[in-house]
Structure formats: C-alpha cells, structure tokens
Design a protein around this motif. Structure first.
Motif, PDB file in Angstrom:
ATOM      1  N   ALA A  70       0.830  -1.201   0.000  1.00 39.63           N
ATOM      2  CA  ALA A  70       0.000   0.000   0.000  1.00 39.63           C
ATOM      3  C   ALA A  70       0.865   1.252   0.000  1.00 39.63           C
ATOM      4  CB  ALA A  70      -0.912  -0.001   1.222  1.00 39.63           C
ATOM      5  N   VAL A  71       0.275   2.367  -0.434  1.00 36.27           N
ATOM      6  CA  VAL A  71       0.938   3.668  -0.329  1.00 36.27           C
ATOM      7  C   VAL A  71       0.424   4.358   0.931  1.00 36.27           C
ATOM      8  CG1 VAL A  71       1.270   3.900  -2.812  1.00 36.27           C
ATOM      9  CG2 VAL A  71      -0.808   4.804  -1.767  1.00 36.27           C
ATOM     10  N   PHE A  72       1.138   5.379   1.380  1.00 38.96           N
ATOM     11  CA  PHE A  72       0.793   6.020   2.645  1.00 38.96           C
ATOM     12  C   PHE A  72       1.262   7.461   2.602  1.00 38.96           C
ATOM     13  CE2 PHE A  72       4.438   3.202   2.745  1.00 38.96           C
ATOM     14  CZ  PHE A  72       5.480   4.077   3.002  1.00 38.96           C
ATOM     15  N   GLU A  73       0.618   8.289   3.441  1.00 42.16           N
ATOM     16  CA  GLU A  73       0.982   9.695   3.570  1.00 42.16           C
ATOM     17  C   GLU A  73       2.028   9.909   4.659  1.00 42.16           C
ATOM     18  OE1 GLU A  73      -3.316  11.779   2.406  1.00 42.16           O
ATOM     19  OE2 GLU A  73      -2.607  11.797   4.467  1.00 42.16           O
ATOM     20  N   ASP A  74       1.909   9.154   5.737  1.00 36.41           N
ATOM     21  CA  ASP A  74       2.794   9.333   6.889  1.00 36.41           C
ATOM     22  C   ASP A  74       3.239   7.961   7.365  1.00 36.41           C
ATOM     23  OD1 ASP A  74       3.078   9.415  10.046  1.00 36.41           O
ATOM     24  OD2 ASP A  74       3.519  11.438   9.310  1.00 36.41           O
ATOM     25  N   LEU A  75       4.539   7.684   7.239  1.00 36.55           N
ATOM     26  CA  LEU A  75       5.038   6.345   7.524  1.00 36.55           C
ATOM     27  C   LEU A  75       4.977   6.006   9.015  1.00 36.55           C
ATOM     28  CD1 LEU A  75       6.287   3.705   6.654  1.00 36.55           C
ATOM     29  CD2 LEU A  75       8.533   4.808   6.720  1.00 36.55           C
TER      30      LEU A  75
ATOM     31  N   ARG B 281       8.214  -2.685   5.577  1.00 32.32           N
ATOM     32  CA  ARG B 281       8.518  -1.262   5.779  1.00 32.32           C
ATOM     33  C   ARG B 281       9.783  -1.103   6.616  1.00 32.32           C
ATOM     34  NH1 ARG B 281       7.758   1.103   2.013  1.00 32.32           N
ATOM     35  NH2 ARG B 281       6.050   0.085   0.928  1.00 32.32           N
ATOM     36  N   LYS B 282       9.964  -1.960   7.620  1.00 28.64           N
ATOM     37  CA  LYS B 282      11.163  -1.880   8.461  1.00 28.64           C
ATOM     38  C   LYS B 282      12.402  -2.231   7.644  1.00 28.64           C
ATOM     39  CE  LYS B 282      12.956  -0.991  12.433  1.00 28.64           C
ATOM     40  NZ  LYS B 282      12.905   0.380  12.960  1.00 28.64           N
ATOM     41  N   GLN B 283      12.265  -3.224   6.764  1.00 25.42           N
ATOM     42  CA  GLN B 283      13.389  -3.593   5.893  1.00 25.42           C
ATOM     43  C   GLN B 283      13.762  -2.428   4.973  1.00 25.42           C
ATOM     44  OE1 GLN B 283      12.588  -6.938   3.319  1.00 25.42           O
ATOM     45  NE2 GLN B 283      14.336  -6.520   2.024  1.00 25.42           N
ATOM     46  N   ARG B 284      12.746  -1.760   4.399  1.00 29.60           N
ATOM     47  CA  ARG B 284      13.027  -0.628   3.526  1.00 29.60           C
ATOM     48  C   ARG B 284      13.697   0.494   4.304  1.00 29.60           C
ATOM     49  NH1 ARG B 284      13.251  -2.000  -0.485  1.00 29.60           N
ATOM     50  NH2 ARG B 284      11.222  -2.141  -1.489  1.00 29.60           N
TER      51      ARG B 284
ATOM     52  N   HIS C 224      10.024   7.528   4.008  1.00 34.03           N
ATOM     53  CA  HIS C 224      10.914   6.880   4.972  1.00 34.03           C
ATOM     54  C   HIS C 224      11.896   7.890   5.551  1.00 34.03           C
ATOM     55  CE1 HIS C 224      10.108   2.552   5.034  1.00 34.03           C
ATOM     56  NE2 HIS C 224       9.706   2.678   3.786  1.00 34.03           N
ATOM     57  N   LEU C 225      12.443   8.745   4.703  1.00 29.80           N
ATOM     58  CA  LEU C 225      13.403   9.746   5.172  1.00 29.80           C
ATOM     59  C   LEU C 225      12.745  10.731   6.136  1.00 29.80           C
ATOM     60  CD1 LEU C 225      15.190  10.289   1.763  1.00 29.80           C
ATOM     61  CD2 LEU C 225      16.332   9.509   3.855  1.00 29.80           C
ATOM     62  N   ARG C 226      11.514  11.115   5.852  1.00 32.71           N
ATOM     63  CA  ARG C 226      10.808  12.022   6.763  1.00 32.71           C
ATOM     64  C   ARG C 226      10.625  11.372   8.134  1.00 32.71           C
ATOM     65  NH1 ARG C 226       5.876  13.995   2.812  1.00 32.71           N
ATOM     66  NH2 ARG C 226       7.071  15.346   1.406  1.00 32.71           N
ATOM     67  N   LYS C 227      10.291  10.087   8.145  1.00 30.67           N
ATOM     68  CA  LYS C 227      10.141   9.383   9.411  1.00 30.67           C
ATOM     69  C   LYS C 227      11.467   9.354  10.169  1.00 30.67           C
ATOM     70  CE  LYS C 227       9.075   4.905  11.509  1.00 30.67           C
ATOM     71  NZ  LYS C 227      10.402   4.691  12.108  1.00 30.67           N
ATOM     72  N   LEU C 228      12.569   9.111   9.451  1.00 30.12           N
ATOM     73  CA  LEU C 228      13.884   9.059  10.094  1.00 30.12           C
ATOM     74  C   LEU C 228      14.277  10.429  10.649  1.00 30.12           C
ATOM     75  CD1 LEU C 228      15.672   6.740   7.521  1.00 30.12           C
ATOM     76  CD2 LEU C 228      15.096   6.170   9.898  1.00 30.12           C
TER      77      LEU C 228
END
Length: 337
Positions: free
Chosen positions: A194-199, A244-247, A295-299
């Motif tokens: 799926a796609v998402f707005e906020d990881l 998602r964690k792997q990515r 992913h970068l935004r979450k990090l």
C-alpha cells in the motif's frame, strides 16, 4: 504496470463472501486500484451497512442493485466511508440516488473526521436532494466515526471501528470479530503493498491491526479495499510491517555507506536507484522515490537523519516536494551515527 495488472486474479463483480458479507467491485481497475475498489454490504437484510461507494462510474450501480436484490426487503441503514480518496467516496451521490429510487429509507453517512477533506464529501451531499440521507445535525451533514465505536449487526455480531491513519489521516479499518474478519480498506491490500501519507502513523496502525488480529486468532481473514481476500490476516499485516522496516534499514544503509563520499548528503532519487537498481521499471521510479522520501521524513522525526532543504529547483513532479533535498545521518557525540 500492464503486466502487473494482467497477472492479477479476476474478481467477480458481485460475490457473497460469507453469510453476512457481500463484496461488490467498483468497476474502476487500474495500476493503483488493482481490479477496482472493493465495496462491501455487511449485515442482515433488515439493517445493512455499505462500506465505501466506489468511484462513481455508472457501471457500478447495476452490480450494487443486483447485490441488494439477493436480500429480502433490504435496508441500508448506514454508509461508512473508509477514507476521503475519490475511488472510495466518488459514488456517494449515485448510491444515495439508487437507494431513493428503490424507495429505501434514507441512510446516515459516516466518516472519520478530516478537517481538510470532509468539506469535499459534504459538497457531494449538498449537491443532492436532502431527503436522500439523514444528516448528523442541521449544521453537519456527515456523522463522525470514532475509534472503538461499534455498529450492531443483528442480535449477535457487531462491527468495531479502528482508526488506522497512515494511508490517510482519516483511514479506518473495521473488525467483525464474531466472523473473524478485518476490513482493512487501503491499509493492507489483497496484492502488493500500500501507499501512505505518513510512515510513522502507518507503521503504528499496522502494529495496532496486527495485535488485534492476533487476539482474534490465525483464522482471521482480511477483506481489503482492493484485491482478493487475504487468508492468515495477522501474518500478512506483520509481513507489511516487516517490509517497511526492511526498507527503512535499506535507506539507512545507503546513508551510512556514503557518509565519507558525500558530505552534503544524498537526494532521494539517488537512494531509490541504489536500493531498487533494475528491479522496477522507469515508470515506477517516481512512486518508489515518494516512498523513500516518506521513509526519510520518518527518520528525521526519529532523530536519526537531518535534511538540507533545496527549494531552488522545482521538483519533476508536484507530489514530490522533497525531491531535490539532501539527507544525511545525524552525527552523534563521539563520531558515531
């Protein structure tokens, strides 16, 4: 994308999945909708719930009508919208028109609140006769869903609302525990990811859904917003979370690998191409890059990465505002990342 579409199993337009659940296909197949949007009639004939209204294509209504005709004196008491996306709410006016034509009593229309998007759904309701639905109040047309809210289905079953943000802020899933069914809308799909707005929100929602699924047991199945029924629901949700964690780990690895070679940091496109290499077609690179940016935004939110904004150059796609930014690991005390 055409090859991916062709490899999907064919879904019937209408299918009675269980005695309480009928799936009606939205007639809008595509790269992001798979075989089309799944809508669901849930419950006994005297008090049916309709989950989602598809996109608004005229081909959908005959199939919804056919599904209703299998019931004895059916009544749709409530329409539940899983989130604001057009392929789930676009058919609302047509569906309400059909119910009025069939002389059913007007239903309530429910949705989890989203201040920015609810006005678009309410504009649909304002464009049709007010007698075709029951408003929440004179000043509010939509009824507001809340986490933990339940809808009674006959004498023995109830449907619980789970707030599962991430795909959108107003995304919900539904748990029909007595039947061991979770309706995941677009949080988990019947095929692919799926796609998402906020990881960050999305991963917390996956954790919530997995925990609830595991409480129900291994027999729980997923009825998704797109695609086929998924057996072993808890395991599939855990698989989504692990993917998602792997990515995320792959993104971190790229940043660590290039610490000494790029003091300014890496842009998301560079990271994407190094992760995916030749495994996806060029046409999917923007979508993959969008995922990497999330992913970068979450990090960044996790305090592991910092970003140098670059607003000078316009991104190649308006949906990728961070395309030109550069990202790098935050240097911790003692030189460790």
């Amino acid at each position: 994308m055409a090859a991916m579409q062709a490899s999907l199993p064919v879904l019937p337009n209408v299918k009675q999945l269980t005695p309480l659940v009928c799936r009606i296909l939205g007639q809008n197949p595509g790269p992001y909708t798979l075989q089309g949007t799944n809508t669901y009639l849930i419950g006994p004939s005297s008090s049916l719930l309709l989950v989602d209204t598809a996109q608004g294509l005229p081909e959908y209504l005959p199939h919804l009508r056919a599904a209703l005709e299998t019931h004895n004196n059916p009544v749709i008491s409530d329409i539940l919208l899983s989130h604001w996306h057009h392929d789930h709410v676009g058919g609302l006016a047509d569906v309400l028109g059909l119910l009025a034509e069939l002389k059913m009593r007007a239903p309530r229309v429910w949705k989890f609140p989203n201040k920015d998007k609810d006005k678009d759904v309410e504009s649909i309701l304002m464009s049709i006769p007010p007698s075709t639905f029951v408003p929440s109040s004179p000043s509010a047309l939509l009824h507001q869903l809340s986490a933990g809210q339940t809808f009674q289905l006959g004498s023995f079953s109830s449907l619980e609302i789970l707030h599962t943000p991430g795909h959108t802020t107003d995304s919900i899933s539904l748990l029909l525990e007595s039947e061991k069914i979770m309706f995941t809308a677009d949080t988990v799909l019947g095929h692919g990811t799926a796609v998402f707005e906020d990881l960050g929100s999305y991963m917390r929602s996956l954790e919530q859904c997995a925990n609830r699924a595991e409480e129900v047991g291994p027999e729980l199945v997923l009825f998704c917003g797109h695609g086929e029924v998924v057996q072993g629901g808890a395991a599939k949700i855990r698989e989504y979370h692990s993917h998602r964690k792997q990515r995320e780990n792959e993104v971190l690895s790229q940043l660590k690998e290039h610490v000494g070679t790029s003091s300014e940091g890496l842009n998301a496109l560079f990271i994407t191409k190094n992760i995916y290499k030749d495994t996806i077609p060029t046409s999917l690179v923007p979508a993959a890059t969008r995922g990497v940016i999330l992913h970068l935004r979450k990090l960044v939110a996790d305090g592991l990465v910092e970003v140098a904004k670059d607003d000078a150059a316009a991104p190649p796609d308006p949906s990728l505002p961070d395309w030109n930014d550069r990202w790098k690991l935050i240097q911790k005390v003692g030189g460790k990342m």
